[in-house]
Structure formats: structure tokens, C-alpha cells
Design a protein around this motif. Sequence first.
Motif, PDB file in Angstrom:
ATOM      1  N   LEU A   1      -6.182   6.160   6.448  1.00  0.00           N
ATOM      2  CA  LEU A   1      -5.183   6.694   7.373  1.00  0.00           C
ATOM      3  C   LEU A   1      -3.761   6.368   6.921  1.00  0.00           C
ATOM      4  N   LYS A   2      -3.586   5.223   6.331  1.00  0.00           N
ATOM      5  CA  LYS A   2      -2.266   4.852   5.820  1.00  0.00           C
ATOM      6  C   LYS A   2      -1.824   5.800   4.702  1.00  0.00           C
ATOM      7  N   VAL A   3      -2.731   6.145   3.832  1.00  0.00           N
ATOM      8  CA  VAL A   3      -2.415   7.078   2.739  1.00  0.00           C
ATOM      9  C   VAL A   3      -2.123   8.469   3.303  1.00  0.00           C
ATOM     10  N   ILE A   4      -2.891   8.886   4.280  1.00  0.00           N
ATOM     11  CA  ILE A   4      -2.726  10.224   4.842  1.00  0.00           C
ATOM     12  C   ILE A   4      -1.416  10.355   5.614  1.00  0.00           C
TER      13      ILE A   4
END
Length: 45
Positions: free
Chosen positions: A17-20
Motif C-alpha cells: 500500500l505504501k508503494v501504491i
Amino acid sequence: MLTTILLVTSLMLYFFLKVITTPPKPEPDSYTENDDEPDRQSPSR
């Protein structure tokens, strides 16, 4: 074993989720924009 599976899954979801959701960093469009010599720049400028 269940604790390990939950820990690994939660870490995977967190980083996924952090990357997205992280916005991309702005980058220059082209290396010619950084060129100081006018005859080497693109004609559209």
C-alpha cells in the motif's frame, strides 16, 4: 506459526500500500532541457 504468517502478511500489505499510494517524484522530461548550448536544444523550444 500463525503469528509469523500474520506478521509477514501484514508487512507485505503495509509496504504494498505504501508503494501504491506514494506519489512519484518529479523528474526532468529530457536531458536536452538541461543543456546550456542553444544550438543543441530541440527546435520546439
